[in-house]
Design a protein around this motif. Sequence first.
Motif, short mmCIF file in Angstrom:
data_model
loop_
_atom_site.label_atom_id
_atom_site.label_comp_id
_atom_site.label_asym_id
_atom_site.label_seq_id
_atom_site.Cartn_x
_atom_site.Cartn_y
_atom_site.Cartn_z
N SER A 96 -10.05 -14.61 -21.00
CA SER A 96 -8.70 -14.03 -21.07
C SER A 96 -8.33 -13.36 -19.75
O SER A 96 -7.22 -13.56 -19.24
N MET A 97 -9.25 -12.61 -19.19
CA MET A 97 -8.95 -11.89 -17.94
C MET A 97 -8.66 -12.86 -16.80
O MET A 97 -7.68 -12.69 -16.06
N ILE A 98 -9.50 -13.89 -16.66
CA ILE A 98 -9.31 -14.84 -15.57
C ILE A 98 -8.02 -15.63 -15.77
O ILE A 98 -7.26 -15.86 -14.82
N MET A 99 -7.75 -16.04 -17.01
CA MET A 99 -6.55 -16.84 -17.27
C MET A 99 -5.29 -16.03 -16.99
O MET A 99 -4.33 -16.53 -16.38
N PHE A 100 -5.24 -14.77 -17.42
CA PHE A 100 -4.07 -13.94 -17.17
C PHE A 100 -3.84 -13.77 -15.68
O PHE A 100 -2.70 -13.86 -15.19
N ASN A 101 -4.91 -13.53 -14.92
CA ASN A 101 -4.77 -13.33 -13.48
C ASN A 101 -4.38 -14.61 -12.77
O ASN A 101 -3.62 -14.58 -11.79
N ASN A 102 -4.90 -15.75 -13.23
CA ASN A 102 -4.50 -17.03 -12.64
C ASN A 102 -3.02 -17.29 -12.87
O ASN A 102 -2.31 -17.76 -11.97
N PHE A 103 -2.53 -17.00 -14.08
CA PHE A 103 -1.12 -17.23 -14.38
C PHE A 103 -0.22 -16.26 -13.61
O PHE A 103 0.84 -16.65 -13.12
N LEU A 104 -0.64 -15.02 -13.51
CA LEU A 104 0.18 -14.03 -12.80
C LEU A 104 0.33 -14.40 -11.33
O LEU A 104 1.35 -14.11 -10.70
N TYR A 144 5.58 -12.91 -5.42
CA TYR A 144 5.31 -11.53 -5.02
C TYR A 144 4.29 -10.83 -5.91
O TYR A 144 4.26 -9.61 -5.97
N ILE A 145 3.48 -11.60 -6.63
CA ILE A 145 2.37 -11.01 -7.39
C ILE A 145 1.06 -11.47 -6.75
O ILE A 145 0.84 -12.66 -6.56
N PHE A 146 0.24 -10.54 -6.43
CA PHE A 146 -1.03 -10.80 -5.72
C PHE A 146 -1.99 -11.57 -6.62
O PHE A 146 -2.22 -11.20 -7.77
N THR A 147 -2.55 -12.67 -6.10
CA THR A 147 -3.50 -13.48 -6.86
C THR A 147 -4.91 -12.95 -6.60
O THR A 147 -5.56 -13.32 -5.63
N SER A 148 -5.39 -12.10 -7.48
CA SER A 148 -6.71 -11.49 -7.26
C SER A 148 -7.85 -12.48 -7.41
O SER A 148 -8.90 -12.33 -6.79
N SER A 175 0.85 -1.20 0.00
CA SER A 175 0.00 0.00 0.00
C SER A 175 0.87 1.24 0.00
O SER A 175 2.00 1.24 0.50
N ILE A 176 0.34 2.30 -0.59
CA ILE A 176 0.96 3.62 -0.58
C ILE A 176 -0.13 4.61 -0.20
O ILE A 176 -1.19 4.65 -0.84
N PHE A 177 0.12 5.40 0.84
CA PHE A 177 -0.87 6.35 1.35
C PHE A 177 -2.20 5.66 1.67
O PHE A 177 -3.28 6.15 1.33
N ASN A 178 -2.09 4.48 2.29
CA ASN A 178 -3.26 3.68 2.70
C ASN A 178 -4.11 3.21 1.52
O ASN A 178 -5.29 2.86 1.69
N LEU A 179 -3.56 3.23 0.31
CA LEU A 179 -4.27 2.71 -0.87
C LEU A 179 -3.65 1.37 -1.24
O LEU A 179 -2.45 1.28 -1.49
N SER A 180 -4.48 0.32 -1.26
CA SER A 180 -3.98 -1.02 -1.57
C SER A 180 -3.59 -1.11 -3.04
O SER A 180 -4.37 -0.78 -3.92
N LEU A 181 -2.36 -1.55 -3.29
CA LEU A 181 -1.85 -1.66 -4.66
C LEU A 181 -1.93 -3.07 -5.20
O LEU A 181 -1.65 -3.30 -6.36
N ASN A 182 -2.29 -4.04 -4.33
CA ASN A 182 -2.30 -5.43 -4.78
C ASN A 182 -3.28 -5.66 -5.92
O ASN A 182 -3.04 -6.45 -6.82
N TRP A 183 -4.42 -4.98 -5.88
CA TRP A 183 -5.46 -5.21 -6.88
C TRP A 183 -5.05 -4.68 -8.25
O TRP A 183 -5.67 -4.99 -9.25
N LEU A 184 -3.97 -3.88 -8.30
CA LEU A 184 -3.47 -3.42 -9.60
C LEU A 184 -2.93 -4.58 -10.42
O LEU A 184 -2.81 -4.48 -11.65
N SER A 185 -2.60 -5.70 -9.76
CA SER A 185 -2.11 -6.86 -10.50
C SER A 185 -3.16 -7.42 -11.44
O SER A 185 -2.85 -8.12 -12.40
N THR A 186 -4.44 -7.09 -11.18
CA THR A 186 -5.52 -7.53 -12.06
C THR A 186 -5.35 -6.97 -13.47
O THR A 186 -5.75 -7.60 -14.45
N PHE A 187 -4.75 -5.77 -13.56
CA PHE A 187 -4.62 -5.11 -14.86
C PHE A 187 -3.27 -5.37 -15.52
O PHE A 187 -3.04 -4.92 -16.64
N VAL A 188 -2.36 -6.07 -14.82
CA VAL A 188 -1.06 -6.36 -15.41
C VAL A 188 -1.21 -7.28 -16.62
O VAL A 188 -0.42 -7.23 -17.57
N GLY A 189 -2.26 -8.11 -16.63
CA GLY A 189 -2.49 -9.01 -17.75
C GLY A 189 -2.71 -8.30 -19.06
O GLY A 189 -2.52 -8.91 -20.13
N LEU A 190 -3.09 -7.02 -19.01
CA LEU A 190 -3.29 -6.27 -20.25
C LEU A 190 -1.99 -6.17 -21.05
O LEU A 190 -2.02 -6.05 -22.27
#
Length: 225
Positions: A79-87, A92-96, A14-29
């Motif tokens: 595609s979205m679910i598969m990318f997130n499952n693989f990531l 150190y990558i959050f599994t959303s 987190s940075i400034f109390n904002l959770s950054l883990n959920w940003l891993s959901t968009f790394v698959g893009l």
Amino acid sequence: MMTNLFSVFDPSSSIFNLSLNWLSTFVGLMFIPSMFWLLPSRYHFMWNKITSTLHNEFKTLLSPGGKLGSTLIFISLFSMIMFNNFLGLFPYIFTSTSHMTLTLALALPLWLSFMIYGWINHTQHMFAHLVPQGTPAVLMPFMVCIETISNVIRPGTLAVRLTANMIAGHLLLTLLGNTGPSLPSSIVILLIGAQIALLVLESAVAIIQSYVFAVLSTLYSSEVN
């Protein structure tokens, strides 16, 4: 030492109390191939082959009255679910997809939109689904109750199936990995081999679970037409 086995799934960055883990959901893009190259790569051809195969299969599952392009939402979902499952298999990558927050947010709006569309536009067809063909008159009230319950729990089963499969594999990998430092070097080699085999299994599970989620969503969509 971990105080809680499930703490590996807790959002912690987190940075400034904002959770950054959920940003891993968009790394698959970043893994989606670009459509603007003059000479498409092999990866591009492979991805086009996968999407065209999925399109043909989902088109078969959908009823003949399905709208053109209706398979695109299910291909995107796959595609979205598969990318997130693989990531989630990378360190150190959050599994959303191991959280009900994401899986239920995908399953519930889909199911709700299908139900609203079906009951508004095909009311008689939806009522007919509550009583299977050939049911005796005595069992009809019980069948209506059973079919209604099975219909209502569909988004929950979709979400729990994906979440449970992601959590189970990751927990097993975590348990085996934490026992490594306390084992003798001769057994560590066997442990590494088991970890590699589990990683291959988890890669297969990542594809299968995303495919199952997309196929079941397609089947639920075909029932309302």
